[in-house]
Write a protein that holds these residues in place. Sequence first.
Motif: not given
Length: 325
Positions: A133-135, A218-220, A228-229
């Motif tokens: 939610y925060i992201f 990118i985490y989305g 991701v890395f």
Amino acid sequence: MHVSLTGWVLSIVVLCLLVAVDFVIGRKPHEVSVKEAGIWSAVWVALAVVFGCGLWAVGGSGPAGEFFAGYITEKSLSVDNLFVFVLIMAKFAVPAQYQQRVLMVGVLVALVLRAVFIALGAAIISTFSWVFYIFGAFLIWTAWKLVQDARKGGHDEEYEENKLLKTIERRFGVADRYHGTKLWTEQNGKRVMTPMLVVMLAIGSTDVLFALDSIPAIYGLTQEPYIVFTANAFALMGLRQLYFLIGGLLKRLVHLSYGLAIILGFIGVKLVLHALHESGVHVPEIGIAFSLGFIVAVLAVTTVTSLWASRKQRRNRISAGPENR
């Protein structure tokens, strides 16, 4: 997608070797030509494509699609970051032959910072699912801010040093000219920083702000730390060459901020929907195939409209006559 410790170690070793190769290429200060930048930009993109195809062969279309979506998104955000790099280089009047050295250090710092942020993000996500939610909210706010900045005329005309950088300059002092690639020198009997070190610190400090946008984005698209890395690493690898390749094109990408705002807003909504789904709320989730297609389409349209608008502005200036330019 499960990646063994051996896979992680091999990937990091290969990426370190690639960074070493990049450093060897640019170890001797020189002005980078468009041809050199173009060749190496193509090499880095080809390596990313090969890696993505390798993921497809090993893990299937899912991980490969997530990698390509993340890579394209991070690459696009990197292009926007180049605007700031251009302003920093101009602010400190970095000689052309030293610019690639500054960028190499900046990219290396960015890689380290991204690795730290990625590890923190993975730990937080595995412990607190509500962080999505925060992201999501952060990306939507960032998208809105990008639109507001674009409507005000885009990036500032001049780079403004942050308070931390000004404090460091006052504390250690700065030489009045460049001394090759040296970071410290003697001036009036005192050891002071060279402008080269100040520029590196300026780019390094902005890397922290860039990571705050790129990591949630990118985490989305994927929650796999390995993807991701690697997506971040490959996106940053060719950033130095991209700077010299499209330096003159950056001013023509007048709609890039709008395109990035749409992409970040889209990923923000995707994150919120995912968070609701994880909370047990029955809402539709956006698949990676649609995400990849949407991102590519937005960037394509943004590029075309930017070049069209730039060409139209140039024609209007020519038709207006020299007295109105």
